[in-house]
Design a protein around this motif. Structure first.
Motif: not given
Length: 430
Positions: A47-63
């Motif tokens: 979950l920490s990775i999902v929330l961080l990467v979604q914040h920096t990329t704007g994509s749930y797919g990338a996260a």
């Protein structure tokens, strides 16, 4: 000589499972407390990775993809970690592992915050997942040494499931709170720090770790085969893949749903309700003196899980979604507990850490695949489409379990199991 004759009342009291008796096991608290601290970060990682990467990329797919790489890496390396722990001792594997994991987590955080390309995040996710400490399987192996075939083994399996799920109540809440109120990177930074401190404390408990098998001249006994060669373990791996699809699908889909309704902080609450259902059902499972065979219990529990997971995508409100999540969580615990209990009858003690890590790795692999697919569904389809993933994963696993259920039967009473796990003394299995 003391008499060995006991009354039926005494016998019933002795065989009745109970958490009180379990927790009075000599030496148990010396590994339980640091073990809890060391496994807590695992519930925060994805979950920490999902929330961080979604914040920096704007994509749930990338996260979801980055989190999936972490999960796949963990799933692939976890069984080897377990085999090394069986062969060389838990401490020898755990200490370097937590050091690598903390460093890799910090590296992944730095790359994400600095806008690194997706391939760089994938590269950093590999060592982050590969070095996840397998504390849960190690604790279960320590229980096996302490109890040695006691009727409390089923209670220990339930207790460990409850402990795991309690971490999944606290972990997502903590990760969400840190990422949404402190900084998007705070969850992953806290995960790395807790892994380092908790892992080193657990590794320091040398007195309770399972002994390393040695040859007559004192050298470490080499085992060439894998616990995965046991047919029943392979069936359980598929079963646990389906359970992992529930965890992964819920994590991404709940995050996407709460953001779509403008309440991102509700994500940790809803996931906590889901994990609380799992925990409460686990407590109940450990308190029951089961008369039904574990193979049948697994089939019934898994059918209930598939049915409950199939209803998630129909939820049209947070209240209904919370109620369904609670129900799904209550169905997961019996399946997990029974699966871990079956390992005791399928695999000799000298290979159980590896067997447990195969199951833990299967959950992680199923979670990784579900995070990826659910993330794509949420990006490309409608809000809530990611909830189709738990339905599909559990239904496929249930079909496999029904078709191959005969392979879950342990050896008959009095016979031994030594096939497929290398060079060791035969171990009697009920």
């Amino acid at each position: 000589m003391a008499s060995t004759v006991t009354t039926s009342k005494d016998s019933a009291a002795t065989s009745r499972p109970g958490y009180g008796r379990l927790l009075r096991t000599r030496g148990a608290w010396t590994f339980l407390l640091p073990g809890f601290a060391a496994r807590q970060p695992f519930a925060m990682l994805t979950l920490s990775i999902v929330l961080l990467v979604q914040h920096t990329t704007g994509s749930y797919g990338a996260a979801g993809a980055v989190a999936a790489v972490t999960g796949v890496s963990m799933a692939l390396f976890a069984p080897y970690t377990g085999r090394l722990a069986d062969r060389h001792g838990q401490r020898a594997v755990l200490v370097p592992g937590v050091l690598v994991h903390a460093a890799a987590g910090l590296g992944l955080t730095a790359l994400a915050l600095n806008g690194a390309p997706l391939w760089a995040l994938f590269a950093a996710a590999i060592p982050t997942g590969a070095s996840v400490p397998q504390v849960g399987p190690m604790v279960r192996a320590r229980w096996g040494v302490r109890l040695k075939g006691s009727p409390l083994m089923a209670t220990a399996a339930a207790f460990e499931s409850v402990t795991d799920e309690f971490t999944f109540v606290v972990g997502p809440l903590l990760a969400t709170a840190l990422c949404t109120t402190v900084d998007p990177s705070a969850g992953l930074l806290a995960e790395a720090a807790l892994t380092l401190v908790g892992g080193l404390l657990f590794a320091a408990q040398k007195g309770t770790q399972p002994p390393v098998a040695t040859t007559a001249d004192g050298r470490t006994r080499v085992r060439h085969a894998s616990a995965l060669r046991v047919p029943g373990v392979r069936v359980l791996v598929v079963t646990f893949l389906g359970i992992g699809s529930v965890f992964g699908g819920m994590q991404v889909s709940l995050a996407a749903y709460t953001e779509s309704i403008g309440e991102p902080g509700l994500n940790g609450v809803l996931y906590g309700v889901f994990a609380a259902g799992n925990m409460l059902a686990g407590i109940a499972c450990g308190a029951i003196a089961w008369k039904v065979a574990p193979q049948r219990r697994l089939l019934v529990a898994y059918a209930a899980l598939a049915l409950a997971a199939s209803a998630l995508w129909t939820a049209d409100s947070a209240l209904l979604l919370g109620a369904l999540g609670l129900l799904v969580g209550m169905c997961i615990a019996p399946a997990l507990i029974t699966g871990y209990t079956l390992v005791e009858s399928l695999v000799p003690a000298g290979a159980r850490t590896e067997a447990f890590t195969w199951l833990t790795g299967a959950v992680a692999l199923g979670q990784a695949a579900a995070v990826t697919v659910a993330g794509q569904f949420e990006d490309r389809l409608w809000d809530g489409a990611g909830f189709l993933v738990p339905m599909g994963g559990t239904l496929l696993a249930l079909a496999t379990l029904l078709a191959l259920r005969s392979r879950l039967a342990g050896a008959p009473r009095g016979r031994t199991v030594a096939r497929g796990v290398g060079h060791r003394e035969p171990v009697a299995v009920d």
